[in-house]
Design a protein around this motif. Structure first.
Motif, PDB file in Angstrom:
ATOM      1  N   GLU A  84      -8.208  -6.986 -35.345  1.00 49.83           N
ATOM      2  CA  GLU A  84      -8.010  -7.484 -36.700  1.00 49.83           C
ATOM      3  C   GLU A  84      -6.690  -8.234 -36.840  1.00 49.83           C
ATOM      4  O   GLU A  84      -6.582  -9.199 -37.596  1.00 49.83           O
ATOM      5  CB  GLU A  84      -8.157  -6.348 -37.713  1.00 49.83           C
ATOM      6  CG  GLU A  84      -9.611  -5.879 -37.778  1.00 49.83           C
ATOM      7  CD  GLU A  84      -9.881  -4.749 -38.757  1.00 49.83           C
ATOM      8  OE1 GLU A  84      -9.039  -4.504 -39.649  1.00 49.83           O
ATOM      9  OE2 GLU A  84     -10.957  -4.125 -38.645  1.00 49.83           O
ATOM     10  N   GLU A  85      -5.683  -7.829 -36.069  1.00 50.60           N
ATOM     11  CA  GLU A  85      -4.421  -8.579 -36.070  1.00 50.60           C
ATOM     12  C   GLU A  85      -4.661  -9.984 -35.514  1.00 50.60           C
ATOM     13  O   GLU A  85      -4.187 -10.978 -36.073  1.00 50.60           O
ATOM     14  CB  GLU A  85      -3.352  -7.867 -35.247  1.00 50.60           C
ATOM     15  CG  GLU A  85      -1.998  -8.555 -35.331  1.00 50.60           C
ATOM     16  CD  GLU A  85      -0.895  -7.828 -34.589  1.00 50.60           C
ATOM     17  OE1 GLU A  85       0.043  -8.515 -34.145  1.00 50.60           O
ATOM     18  OE2 GLU A  85      -0.968  -6.595 -34.433  1.00 50.60           O
ATOM     19  N   ALA A  86      -5.404 -10.075 -34.422  1.00 52.31           N
ATOM     20  CA  ALA A  86      -5.723 -11.388 -33.853  1.00 52.31           C
ATOM     21  C   ALA A  86      -6.464 -12.238 -34.885  1.00 52.31           C
ATOM     22  O   ALA A  86      -6.116 -13.413 -35.093  1.00 52.31           O
ATOM     23  CB  ALA A  86      -6.558 -11.228 -32.581  1.00 52.31           C
ATOM     24  N   LEU A  87      -7.454 -11.643 -35.549  1.00 51.47           N
ATOM     25  CA  LEU A  87      -8.216 -12.404 -36.545  1.00 51.47           C
ATOM     26  C   LEU A  87      -7.337 -12.843 -37.714  1.00 51.47           C
ATOM     27  O   LEU A  87      -7.532 -13.922 -38.288  1.00 51.47           O
ATOM     28  CB  LEU A  87      -9.405 -11.595 -37.052  1.00 51.47           C
ATOM     29  CG  LEU A  87     -10.484 -11.272 -36.004  1.00 51.47           C
ATOM     30  CD1 LEU A  87     -11.588 -10.437 -36.631  1.00 51.47           C
ATOM     31  CD2 LEU A  87     -11.036 -12.529 -35.353  1.00 51.47           C
ATOM     32  N   SER A  88      -6.339 -12.023 -38.054  1.00 51.69           N
ATOM     33  CA  SER A  88      -5.459 -12.367 -39.185  1.00 51.69           C
ATOM     34  C   SER A  88      -4.567 -13.562 -38.849  1.00 51.69           C
ATOM     35  O   SER A  88      -4.042 -14.223 -39.741  1.00 51.69           O
ATOM     36  CB  SER A  88      -4.606 -11.162 -39.600  1.00 51.69           C
ATOM     37  OG  SER A  88      -3.552 -10.966 -38.660  1.00 51.69           O
ATOM     38  N   PRO A 180     -12.115  -6.399 -43.389  1.00 49.57           N
ATOM     39  CA  PRO A 180     -11.441  -6.402 -44.689  1.00 49.57           C
ATOM     40  C   PRO A 180     -11.704  -7.745 -45.388  1.00 49.57           C
ATOM     41  O   PRO A 180     -11.817  -8.782 -44.725  1.00 49.57           O
ATOM     42  CB  PRO A 180      -9.959  -6.273 -44.318  1.00 49.57           C
ATOM     43  CG  PRO A 180      -9.954  -5.658 -42.945  1.00 49.57           C
ATOM     44  CD  PRO A 180     -11.203  -6.154 -42.276  1.00 49.57           C
ATOM     45  N   GLY A 181     -11.793  -7.736 -46.716  1.00 49.95           N
ATOM     46  CA  GLY A 181     -12.135  -8.927 -47.490  1.00 49.95           C
ATOM     47  C   GLY A 181     -11.280 -10.146 -47.187  1.00 49.95           C
ATOM     48  O   GLY A 181     -11.783 -11.269 -47.098  1.00 49.95           O
ATOM     49  N   ALA A 182      -9.972  -9.960 -47.018  1.00 51.82           N
ATOM     50  CA  ALA A 182      -9.086 -11.104 -46.754  1.00 51.82           C
ATOM     51  C   ALA A 182      -9.427 -11.768 -45.439  1.00 51.82           C
ATOM     52  O   ALA A 182      -9.357 -12.987 -45.305  1.00 51.82           O
ATOM     53  CB  ALA A 182      -7.629 -10.642 -46.756  1.00 51.82           C
ATOM     54  N   LEU A 183      -9.807 -10.971 -44.449  1.00 52.81           N
ATOM     55  CA  LEU A 183     -10.189 -11.536 -43.150  1.00 52.81           C
ATOM     56  C   LEU A 183     -11.517 -12.277 -43.256  1.00 52.81           C
ATOM     57  O   LEU A 183     -11.675 -13.341 -42.653  1.00 52.81           O
ATOM     58  CB  LEU A 183     -10.287 -10.446 -42.084  1.00 52.81           C
ATOM     59  CG  LEU A 183      -8.993 -10.013 -41.417  1.00 52.81           C
ATOM     60  CD1 LEU A 183      -9.280  -8.989 -40.333  1.00 52.81           C
ATOM     61  CD2 LEU A 183      -8.248 -11.201 -40.844  1.00 52.81           C
ATOM     62  N   GLU A 184     -12.457 -11.725 -43.998  1.00 49.21           N
ATOM     63  CA  GLU A 184     -13.743 -12.419 -44.185  1.00 49.21           C
ATOM     64  C   GLU A 184     -13.502 -13.803 -44.761  1.00 49.21           C
ATOM     65  O   GLU A 184     -14.063 -14.793 -44.286  1.00 49.21           O
ATOM     66  CB  GLU A 184     -14.650 -11.632 -45.147  1.00 49.21           C
ATOM     67  CG  GLU A 184     -15.373 -10.505 -44.498  1.00 49.21           C
ATOM     68  CD  GLU A 184     -16.510  -9.973 -45.371  1.00 49.21           C
ATOM     69  OE1 GLU A 184     -16.847 -10.615 -46.392  1.00 49.21           O
ATOM     70  OE2 GLU A 184     -17.053  -8.938 -45.012  1.00 49.21           O
ATOM     71  N   LYS A 185     -12.654 -13.871 -45.780  1.00 48.06           N
ATOM     72  CA  LYS A 185     -12.372 -15.149 -46.446  1.00 48.06           C
ATOM     73  C   LYS A 185     -11.739 -16.114 -45.444  1.00 48.06           C
ATOM     74  O   LYS A 185     -12.126 -17.278 -45.344  1.00 48.06           O
ATOM     75  CB  LYS A 185     -11.449 -14.901 -47.632  1.00 48.06           C
ATOM     76  CG  LYS A 185     -11.173 -16.125 -48.473  1.00 48.06           C
ATOM     77  CD  LYS A 185     -10.369 -15.730 -49.693  1.00 48.06           C
ATOM     78  CE  LYS A 185     -10.160 -16.870 -50.667  1.00 48.06           C
ATOM     79  NZ  LYS A 185      -9.709 -18.112 -50.091  1.00 48.06           N
TER      80      LYS A 185
END
Length: 191
Positions: A84-88, A180-185
């Motif tokens: 998730e850090e990578a995706l962020s 998490p929603g912010a990552l989806e966006k």
């Protein structure tokens, strides 16, 4: 929490703490990594490495571990926190070229593949971990490496001999990965 369009959902083999991504390598890289229990030379720490949570997409990409330089398939279990850090930090490869060039992590969505390689009507995520983050990926995020090559060869043989259902029983179980929603966006719009 809003949900990504069904054609852009991440499907993966994961548990409460980790997610499995797949990579295909030349035997020298795979053997060294498996011996050490982590990525070591001749793995390149100087270039982007692409990780993929879709087993069938990697089978398509590596031609079931038959493409030169991709004869060995590794299941790389990494922390969900790292994933998730990578995706962020990711920028979609379709974004502004200057933003893509600066990004620590690249994301692209490619058509998911059937076991026989046909393009499906939903997409699979590919995540490019840039060279500035590779040591974090290899040293902090990777939990374990497993050689899937024998499974891949057996599944490929079953597919070739008309036993697709038996082959699919050898595939890892993948299910919708909750983001998490912010990552989806961020991943659906580049936001």
């Amino acid at each position: 929490m809003r949900h990504m369009a069904p054609q852009h959902q991440i499907r993966a083999d994961y548990d409460a703490r980790t997610i499995v991504v797949y990579q295909a390598y030349a035997p020298a890289i795979a053997d060294a990594a498996l011996r050490a229990g982590r990525f070591v030379a001749p793995f390149s720490f100087q270039r982007m490495t692409w990780i993929k949570p879709s087993f069938t997409w990697l089978m398509h990409r590596s031609n079931w571990a038959r493409k030169p330089g991709q004869e060995r398939v590794l299941a790389v279990r990494m922390t969900r926190e790292g994933w998730e850090e990578a995706l962020s930090l990711a920028v979609l490869t379709t974004a502004d070229p200057a933003a893509v060039a600066q990004a620590a992590v690249h994301v692209q969505w490619d058509p998911e593949r059937s076991p026989r390689g046909a393009a499906l009507n939903h997409y699979s995520i590919q995540v490019g971990v840039g060279r500035h983050l590779i040591r974090t990926f290899t040293d902090d995020w990777v939990v374990s490496l497993t050689d899937l090559t024998p499974h891949v060869r057996k599944a490929a043989s079953l597919m070739q001999t008309g036993h697709a259902a038996k082959a699919q029983r050898l595939f890892p179980a993948e299910r919708l990965y909750p983001l998490p929603g912010a990552l989806e966006k961020r991943l659906s719009s580049g936001g």
